[in-house]
Design a protein around this motif. Structure first.
Motif, mmCIF file in Angstrom:
data_model
loop_
_atom_site.group_PDB
_atom_site.id
_atom_site.type_symbol
_atom_site.label_atom_id
_atom_site.label_comp_id
_atom_site.label_asym_id
_atom_site.label_seq_id
_atom_site.Cartn_x
_atom_site.Cartn_y
_atom_site.Cartn_z
ATOM 1 N N GLY A 131 0.785 -1.228 0.000
ATOM 2 C CA GLY A 131 0.000 0.000 0.000
ATOM 3 C C GLY A 131 0.818 1.280 0.000
ATOM 4 N N THR A 132 2.125 1.185 0.168
ATOM 5 C CA THR A 132 3.008 2.350 0.107
ATOM 6 C C THR A 132 3.746 2.316 -1.218
ATOM 7 N N LEU A 133 3.769 3.444 -1.931
ATOM 8 C CA LEU A 133 4.477 3.494 -3.210
ATOM 9 C C LEU A 133 5.980 3.644 -2.969
ATOM 10 N N ALA A 134 6.706 2.594 -3.326
ATOM 11 C CA ALA A 134 8.150 2.574 -3.135
ATOM 12 C C ALA A 134 8.894 3.102 -4.356
ATOM 13 N N GLY A 135 8.199 3.151 -5.498
ATOM 14 C CA GLY A 135 8.844 3.615 -6.710
ATOM 15 C C GLY A 135 7.851 3.733 -7.842
ATOM 16 N N MET A 136 8.304 4.359 -8.919
ATOM 17 C CA MET A 136 7.475 4.518 -10.117
ATOM 18 C C MET A 136 8.314 4.254 -11.345
ATOM 19 N N LEU A 137 7.639 3.763 -12.389
ATOM 20 C CA LEU A 137 8.294 3.398 -13.628
ATOM 21 C C LEU A 137 7.378 3.793 -14.776
ATOM 22 N N ALA A 138 7.910 4.563 -15.721
ATOM 23 C CA ALA A 138 7.138 4.994 -16.887
ATOM 24 C C ALA A 138 7.855 4.531 -18.147
ATOM 25 N N LEU A 139 7.133 3.795 -18.982
ATOM 26 C CA LEU A 139 7.697 3.226 -20.198
ATOM 27 C C LEU A 139 6.893 3.638 -21.418
ATOM 28 N N HIS A 140 7.590 3.782 -22.529
ATOM 29 C CA HIS A 140 6.971 3.853 -23.854
ATOM 30 C C HIS A 140 7.375 2.536 -24.512
ATOM 31 N N ILE A 141 6.561 1.520 -24.308
ATOM 32 C CA ILE A 141 6.935 0.168 -24.708
ATOM 33 C C ILE A 141 7.161 0.055 -26.213
ATOM 34 N N GLY A 160 8.200 2.185 -28.285
ATOM 35 C CA GLY A 160 9.441 2.843 -28.662
ATOM 36 C C GLY A 160 10.667 2.318 -27.939
ATOM 37 N N ARG A 161 10.457 1.302 -27.097
ATOM 38 C CA ARG A 161 11.548 0.708 -26.305
ATOM 39 C C ARG A 161 12.259 1.736 -25.441
ATOM 40 N N TYR A 162 11.474 2.657 -24.878
ATOM 41 C CA TYR A 162 12.018 3.788 -24.136
ATOM 42 C C TYR A 162 11.639 3.715 -22.665
ATOM 43 N N LEU A 163 12.636 3.668 -21.811
ATOM 44 C CA LEU A 163 12.442 3.761 -20.370
ATOM 45 C C LEU A 163 12.481 5.256 -20.050
ATOM 46 N N ASP A 164 11.316 5.859 -19.821
ATOM 47 C CA ASP A 164 11.225 7.311 -19.647
ATOM 48 C C ASP A 164 11.563 7.741 -18.220
ATOM 49 N N GLN A 165 10.999 7.066 -17.236
ATOM 50 C CA GLN A 165 11.236 7.448 -15.844
ATOM 51 C C GLN A 165 11.343 6.202 -14.978
ATOM 52 N N LEU A 166 12.323 6.192 -14.084
ATOM 53 C CA LEU A 166 12.447 5.166 -13.063
ATOM 54 C C LEU A 166 12.917 5.893 -11.814
ATOM 55 N N PHE A 167 12.040 5.968 -10.826
ATOM 56 C CA PHE A 167 12.378 6.655 -9.586
ATOM 57 C C PHE A 167 11.988 5.801 -8.392
ATOM 58 N N VAL A 168 12.849 5.796 -7.388
ATOM 59 C CA VAL A 168 12.612 5.080 -6.146
ATOM 60 C C VAL A 168 12.449 6.109 -5.037
ATOM 61 N N ALA A 169 11.410 5.942 -4.241
ATOM 62 C CA ALA A 169 11.169 6.854 -3.119
ATOM 63 C C ALA A 169 12.397 6.877 -2.216
#
Length: 152
Positions: A62-72, A74-83
């Motif tokens: 229930g706690t967000l430990a991280g976020m990941l945003a992909l443009h699948i 386009g094979r692009y890893l746009d954002q990867l962030f860890v709290a």
């Protein structure tokens, strides 16, 4: 510690995702937390989803430990962030492994040159440096990286 579950983000989590994104970005030393930045990131989450982001979260009971945003496509890893409270606990590795499942042959990304901790981590994870260019949206010098599956 049991790793967080990586799953698709829900619309009711978008504001919390923006907060995690801001706090993680601020932890790099490249920005300061403020209401304007948080507001911009909240807007950007919604805008980017409308433009094709696939948005995922690392959910620790229930706690967000991280976020990941992909443009699948386009094979692009746009954002990867860890709290910040979860940094150093292999959450990034779990998110990157998930990314490789989504895009098994090739991934490209860009990382702020000033975020040395991140780009050095990507290099350790097998990404190869390609070039540097200024991001016209924020004026930051960005390092471009690519990872390709090695066929054996």
């Amino acid at each position: 510690m049991t790793p967080p579950v990586i799953r698709a983000a829900r619309p009711d989590e978008y504001d919390e995702i923006a907060r995690v994104w801001m706090e993680s970005w601020v932890s790099t030393g490249l920005a300061e937390a403020n209401d304007a930045l948080l507001s911009n990131l909240r807007e950007r989450v919604r805008h980017e989803i409308a433009q094709g982001w696939s948005l995922f979260v690392a959910d620790d009971n229930g706690t967000l430990a991280g976020m990941l945003a992909l443009h699948i496509s386009g094979r692009y890893l746009d954002q990867l962030f860890v709290a910040p409270g979860y940094q150093g606990r292999s959450i990034g590795r779990h998110l990157l492994a998930f990314t490789r499942e989504q895009m098994p042959d090739e991934i490209w990304l860009k990382c702020a040159r000033g975020n040395e901790k991140a780009w050095r981590w990507y290099e350790r994870e097998g990404f190869l440096y390609e070039e540097e260019k200024i991001n016209p949206l924020n004026g930051l010098m960005m390092k471009y990286y690519r990872w390709k599956r090695v066929r054996g």
